[in-house]
Motif scaffolding. Sequence first.
Motif, PDB file in Angstrom:
ATOM      1  N   ALA A  12       0.795  -0.848   0.106  1.00  0.00           N
ATOM      2  CA  ALA A  12       0.139   0.007  -0.210  1.00  0.00           C
ATOM      3  C   ALA A  12       1.043   1.757   0.096  1.00  0.00           C
ATOM      4  O   ALA A  12       1.980   1.460   0.211  1.00  0.00           O
ATOM      5  CB  ALA A  12      -0.854  -0.379   0.899  1.00  0.00           C
ATOM      6  N   VAL A  16      -4.243   3.428   4.988  1.00  0.00           N
ATOM      7  CA  VAL A  16      -5.941   2.868   5.001  1.00  0.00           C
ATOM      8  C   VAL A  16      -7.258   3.759   5.635  1.00  0.00           C
ATOM      9  O   VAL A  16      -6.632   4.839   6.336  1.00  0.00           O
ATOM     10  CB  VAL A  16      -5.544   1.945   6.412  1.00  0.00           C
ATOM     11  N   SER A  20     -11.918   0.876   7.481  1.00  0.00           N
ATOM     12  CA  SER A  20     -11.358   0.113   7.715  1.00  0.00           C
ATOM     13  C   SER A  20     -11.589  -0.408   9.435  1.00  0.00           C
ATOM     14  O   SER A  20     -11.825  -2.156   8.732  1.00  0.00           O
ATOM     15  CB  SER A  20     -10.190  -0.191   7.151  1.00  0.00           C
ATOM     16  N   MET A  51      -5.229  -1.113  -1.703  1.00  0.00           N
ATOM     17  CA  MET A  51      -6.847  -0.299  -2.385  1.00  0.00           C
ATOM     18  C   MET A  51      -7.140  -0.606  -3.209  1.00  0.00           C
ATOM     19  O   MET A  51      -7.601   0.619  -4.281  1.00  0.00           O
ATOM     20  CB  MET A  51      -7.198   1.006  -1.530  1.00  0.00           C
ATOM     21  N   ASN A  83      -6.417  -4.565   2.326  1.00  0.00           N
ATOM     22  CA  ASN A  83      -6.569  -3.544   1.825  1.00  0.00           C
ATOM     23  C   ASN A  83      -6.984  -3.591   0.019  1.00  0.00           C
ATOM     24  O   ASN A  83      -6.248  -3.425  -0.522  1.00  0.00           O
ATOM     25  CB  ASN A  83      -4.857  -2.417   1.831  1.00  0.00           C
TER      26      ASN A  83
END
Length: 254
Positions: A12, A16, A20, A51, A83
Amino acid sequence: MATPSASKTPAATTSVPASSAGGVLGAWPTPTGDKSVTSTIKVPTSLNGGMKRFIGSGALGGDSQDEDQDPIFELADGATLENVILGDPAADGVHCLGSCTLRNVWWQDVGEDAATFKGTSASATYVVDGGGARQADDKVFQFNGQGKLTVKNFQAENFGKLVRMCGNCKTQYQRHAVISNVKVTSPGKVLVGVNANYGDTATLSGVTVVGDSARKITICERFKGNNTGAEPSSLGTGSDGTHCLYSASDITYK
């Protein structure tokens, strides 16, 4: 095309979302990019999707309710997926072959099921922490295996059943679920379905139900499961102190 490798997926690069984990249920995340998936991505240990949105294509390009579809992700025993956004189509979502953790995983349009838990050990643990699912015509989480499933800090919109312990699998087990800090938005049918005859339990707390003023969504339904493939019969709904474990204060309607 070669099967994608979990090790090739970048870590990532963005924070986040606050929705989440940690108990905050906020806005749905915006994908950082798209990745087409034509064959199941196998995750032996962990995969952080950064993501990105993973979209089924080719053999994984279906979004029907047909049984025996392949998943976008297959997690080995003990693996973690985090993610990640599953786009449309999502085939059969995620399969956990044993204990697993799904952290901050989102389904924009559930295919057959969002995730299926298949571990055969009584000590297997499956954890869904954060994330959300939309447009699940039938089930969000299909609990076929044995062990304990925890769903926390999660949200679902327009769903059939949030958690269903398999009612007619060829091999049946005693199963347990703990559902906490979960928000579900109508329309929906059942929050959790258990098989009373196999000793299943579901413990619920901190559940928020949105847009269901008529209270049509069943919080917990008890079934008589079987291993013949027949449709299981309903034994009743509501808290019973044995299989469906919650009180009125555990459920908030908005």
